[in-house]
Each structure stands twice: as C-alpha cells, then as structure tokens.
Motif scaffolding. Sequence first.
Motif, mmCIF file in Angstrom:
data_model
loop_
_atom_site.group_PDB
_atom_site.id
_atom_site.type_symbol
_atom_site.label_atom_id
_atom_site.label_comp_id
_atom_site.label_asym_id
_atom_site.label_seq_id
_atom_site.Cartn_x
_atom_site.Cartn_y
_atom_site.Cartn_z
ATOM 1 N N SER A 1 0.831 -1.204 0.000
ATOM 2 C CA SER A 1 0.000 0.000 0.000
ATOM 3 C C SER A 1 0.871 1.262 0.000
ATOM 4 O O SER A 1 0.602 2.221 -0.735
ATOM 5 N N VAL A 2 1.918 1.251 0.817
ATOM 6 C CA VAL A 2 2.822 2.404 0.879
ATOM 7 C C VAL A 2 3.541 2.587 -0.450
ATOM 8 O O VAL A 2 3.677 3.718 -0.946
ATOM 9 N N LEU A 3 3.997 1.505 -1.051
ATOM 10 C CA LEU A 3 4.705 1.595 -2.326
ATOM 11 C C LEU A 3 3.796 2.136 -3.429
ATOM 12 O O LEU A 3 4.237 2.878 -4.312
ATOM 13 N N GLU A 4 2.529 1.779 -3.377
ATOM 14 C CA GLU A 4 1.577 2.308 -4.351
ATOM 15 C C GLU A 4 1.435 3.822 -4.191
ATOM 16 O O GLU A 4 1.393 4.563 -5.178
ATOM 17 N N GLU A 5 1.367 4.273 -2.922
ATOM 18 C CA GLU A 5 1.244 5.706 -2.662
ATOM 19 C C GLU A 5 2.494 6.459 -3.106
ATOM 20 O O GLU A 5 2.418 7.619 -3.540
ATOM 21 N N LEU A 6 3.646 5.809 -3.008
ATOM 22 C CA LEU A 6 4.908 6.435 -3.406
ATOM 23 C C LEU A 6 5.190 6.284 -4.905
ATOM 24 O O LEU A 6 6.272 6.644 -5.373
ATOM 25 N N VAL B 1 11.024 -3.009 8.323
ATOM 26 C CA VAL B 1 9.614 -2.653 8.466
ATOM 27 C C VAL B 1 8.751 -3.871 8.789
ATOM 28 O O VAL B 1 7.838 -3.805 9.611
ATOM 29 N N GLN B 2 9.026 -5.000 8.148
ATOM 30 C CA GLN B 2 8.152 -6.168 8.301
ATOM 31 C C GLN B 2 8.532 -7.079 9.462
ATOM 32 O O GLN B 2 7.660 -7.773 10.008
ATOM 33 N N ASN B 3 9.794 -7.099 9.875
ATOM 34 C CA ASN B 3 10.229 -8.100 10.838
ATOM 35 C C ASN B 3 10.455 -7.582 12.251
ATOM 36 O O ASN B 3 10.858 -8.342 13.127
ATOM 37 N N LEU B 4 10.200 -6.293 12.489
ATOM 38 C CA LEU B 4 10.443 -5.734 13.823
ATOM 39 C C LEU B 4 9.141 -5.411 14.540
ATOM 40 O O LEU B 4 8.099 -5.189 13.919
ATOM 41 N N GLY C 1 14.604 9.399 6.075
ATOM 42 C CA GLY C 1 13.385 9.892 5.452
ATOM 43 C C GLY C 1 12.667 8.831 4.649
ATOM 44 O O GLY C 1 11.440 8.674 4.748
ATOM 45 N N VAL C 2 13.428 8.070 3.857
ATOM 46 C CA VAL C 2 12.832 7.024 3.026
ATOM 47 C C VAL C 2 12.271 5.898 3.884
ATOM 48 O O VAL C 2 11.160 5.406 3.646
ATOM 49 N N THR C 3 13.026 5.485 4.913
ATOM 50 C CA THR C 3 12.576 4.384 5.773
ATOM 51 C C THR C 3 11.312 4.763 6.542
ATOM 52 O O THR C 3 10.420 3.928 6.735
ATOM 53 N N LYS C 4 11.226 6.007 6.985
ATOM 54 C CA LYS C 4 10.013 6.467 7.674
ATOM 55 C C LYS C 4 8.794 6.380 6.761
ATOM 56 O O LYS C 4 7.690 6.031 7.203
ATOM 57 N N LYS C 5 8.978 6.683 5.491
ATOM 58 C CA LYS C 5 7.863 6.561 4.540
ATOM 59 C C LYS C 5 7.445 5.110 4.382
ATOM 60 O O LYS C 5 6.253 4.791 4.364
ATOM 61 N N PHE C 6 8.436 4.217 4.274
ATOM 62 C CA PHE C 6 8.129 2.793 4.144
ATOM 63 C C PHE C 6 7.432 2.254 5.394
ATOM 64 O O PHE C 6 6.633 1.312 5.321
ATOM 65 N N THR D 1 5.303 3.736 7.326
ATOM 66 C CA THR D 1 4.044 4.416 7.636
ATOM 67 C C THR D 1 3.021 3.430 8.200
ATOM 68 O O THR D 1 2.843 2.325 7.681
ATOM 69 N N ASN D 2 2.382 3.822 9.295
ATOM 70 C CA ASN D 2 1.325 3.014 9.948
ATOM 71 C C ASN D 2 1.838 1.729 10.604
ATOM 72 O O ASN D 2 1.047 0.820 10.898
ATOM 73 N N THR D 3 3.146 1.631 10.841
ATOM 74 C CA THR D 3 3.670 0.444 11.528
ATOM 75 C C THR D 3 3.914 0.709 13.010
ATOM 76 O O THR D 3 4.033 -0.238 13.784
#
Length: 453
Positions: free
Chosen positions: A15-20, A61-64, A87-92, A94-96
């Motif tokens: 979902s985040v990648l689609e928004e970006l 993002v997925q494993n923590l 900055g990029v990692t914070k965008k990835f 999002t909502n975690t």
Amino acid sequence: MEKFKALGLNKKMISVLEELKFTEPSEIQEQTIPLVLAGKDVIGNASTGSGKTLAFASAIVQNLTPGAGIQALVLTPTRELAEQITGVTKKFATNTGLNIQEVYGGVSIENQIKKLGKADVIIGTPGRVLDHLERRTMELFELKILVLDEADRMVDMGFLPDVERIIKQCPIKRQTLLFSATTSPDVQYIESRYMKSPTVVTVTQYVDSSKLQQCYYDSPSYMKFSLLVHLLKKEKSGIVMVFCNTRKNVDLIVANLKRFGLPAHAIHGGLTQSKRNFVMDKFRKDEAEILVCTDVAARGLDLKGVTHVYNYDIPGKADEYIHRIGRTARAGKEGMAVNIVTDKDYDNFRRVMMNDSFKIERIEFPNDVEKLAPSFKDQGYGKIGGNKRFYKGERTYNPNRQRFQSGNGYAGNRDRRQGSSYGGSNGRRDSHNSRDRGSRPFSRTGNRRHSQN
C-alpha cells in the motif's frame, strides 16, 4: 504491483509503495528482498541510486516489533546519507508504529539522547553511534538487524575501527546486511569475520555506460580555473557537480566561481549540518545548479538530474573515480564526465587510466578560453591564474610513460604530492575525524611507497 507482492512484501508495504508511485522492483530489490525477509545475511554489490534502501528497509519494516528496544541499526558514512535513508525508511514504515531516529555528528547530542529511549531503529554515522555507546545512552542488546550501507566508503574514510567496535557490541545472533559499490580487502575482511554464510548479490551498474561520455583536457596549471569557467558557461546542463580533493579547494573554487558570475554552492565535512541542509534544499527545489564538493560529502547525496560531473582535482583511486562519475547518466539519461588534468594531476590520472574499462577521450584545449585571474592564495606552487609559469617548455600528458614529458626534453621526477593543482596536499581532505588520512598513492614500480602529507 504484482512483482512486489511476489517478493513477499505484506499488504501494508504494498500500500505504501503504491502511494509512493513505485511500479516495479529494481534489480537489487528483486534479488535481495526475498533473502532479507527470510533473515539471511546478504552482501549487495550495488551503487547509490540502485534502490537498495528498500531492499534492507523491507526487513526492518516487516520483521520488527514497535516498542521492543533498538532492533535495527543502519550505519552510513555521511550525515546526508543518514538523513536520506531515515526519510525514506520512515515513509516505508508508515502506519507500523516503528520509531525511527537518525544519529550523526554536527548537531546537539542532548537532543538525540532524549529520543533514543523510544527508538526501534537507529540510522547513523559510526562516530556518533560509537559516542552514544560509550556514553551508554544507547544499548544494542535487542538488536536483530545490522546494516552496513556504503561499506566501501566507510572503509575509505577510516571508519573500519569504529565499525568493528560497534559490531562487537551487537548480539552474535543477528542478521547482517552489507551494501557496497566496490570491493576491497577491508570490505572482504568485514564479510569474512562478521557475517554468517552471506548470499552475494551483484547487480549491473545503475549508470548507463552507453550514455556516459568521458573526456579529459590537458591544461596548463595557470589556465585550469579559466577552463572550468569556460566549460560551465558554454555547456547546456542541468545540475553540475564539481569535485575537489580537499575542503580548502572546494571553498576557493566556490568563492571564485561566484566572482565570475557562476552561483556555486559548497558541500564538505567542514560545514555545519544546518548549512549542508540549506544547500541541499536549494538543489532539491531547483534553485541551484552548480555543486562543488569533496568525495566524502557527496557520497549518498540524493541529487537527481545531474548532467555533468567535473573532476577539477583528479581522484587518487579508480574506485573514487567510479563513485564520482556514477552521479550522472542515470536511469537512461545521458551524462558527461569531464576531467581537467594539469601536470600536478598526472600521477592520479594515470592510476585512473590503468582501468581499461574507462573510455576517456582526449579533447584539445579550446582556443577561445578567456584567461581569468582568480584569487587564490599562494600555497607553494605560485599564484594560480596569474602569468607565472611553473615549468620550462610545454608539458603534456602521456598515458604510456610513468613520468610526464616536456617540450624541452625534460622527463625527470616531479612533485608527486597528491592533491589539487594548487595547494598540494596541504588542504584538508574530508575524513570522519577531520584529519588528513588519504590513502598511500600507488607506485607502478613497486619500489616507491610514499605517504600523503
């Protein structure tokens, strides 16, 4: 987005990648994301701009789990790269709920200390991270993922001892991800000692060599700056990067370019973080076009649309040359790498030319270059830009000789100091501890090893 789904990314990430506006994975992402999500150690041989941040951020993002202490540490060589990755990692993320903090020098350490208590992910430079560890304001007992980004540049900058001290404070049971544009014995040492059966992924260069034109001008020393100004005013270009070997040279070049009507901006390790941010914002907003910088400060900068790279000072290593010219001819666009070579640059340039993969064309010195009189202080080679000549006869670059040759037949040893065509190596080179740590210049004969002053 089907290709991203096939890599194992979850719905939140998709979902985040689609928004970006991501459409399909890059080569490094396609080959490494499944491995990092599976918890394997990975060595990724890829350059800046290849998309490797998403490759290692996917595991973070997925494993923590939010709120479980510092579980991931990303080490980078420069402040700008740390900011960019954060900055990029914070965008990835999002909502975690993951708390991601950046840690680097040049700013208040007290403000960082206040934020570290709730951090799940730390992205920073080795010097400041080690500072926090020694102060015990940061603990890595819960660390699960260690990322060494731009490992080759960290080694070149002299960070290897700091990196090792940091690694020794990490749990033995962890996932280690290493990304590097080039390979060196020190990088291989890190791989062999601190990684567990890593999978090596090598991708094709992000720079399109078919669209990158490389050339050099053999210039008299007293006309070097004049030629640079001539080329900058003549060439139709977007963003231009001018590389120098020392901070002092960067400042002098910027000051003199401004004197002759070219609004240039400097980036080097001697600037405050606020000044560096101010300069980079100008380029991101298309309010500036000429960036004069050192290798260290420029590494990892997120600059799009670089059409020309000028090597005002020739780097001492082929690897450094690769990093410089890799700033242009990206993503299918054309680019130009221009080397301005004087007699003081011949040794360095000959080392670069030893790499047969470089197709660097010689261009004759233009007849219409206006002779300028820039204001450079005397640094041991006389006043550059004035009327003083530094030699008898006409010296020219000969790639087949170990020594330069001149019109009067002289071919003796010359000043072998590494650095620029003015200032020698007295100017301060960028390094992590502000000391001149340059590498020992290469000797083709094998019997002369001389250190940089």
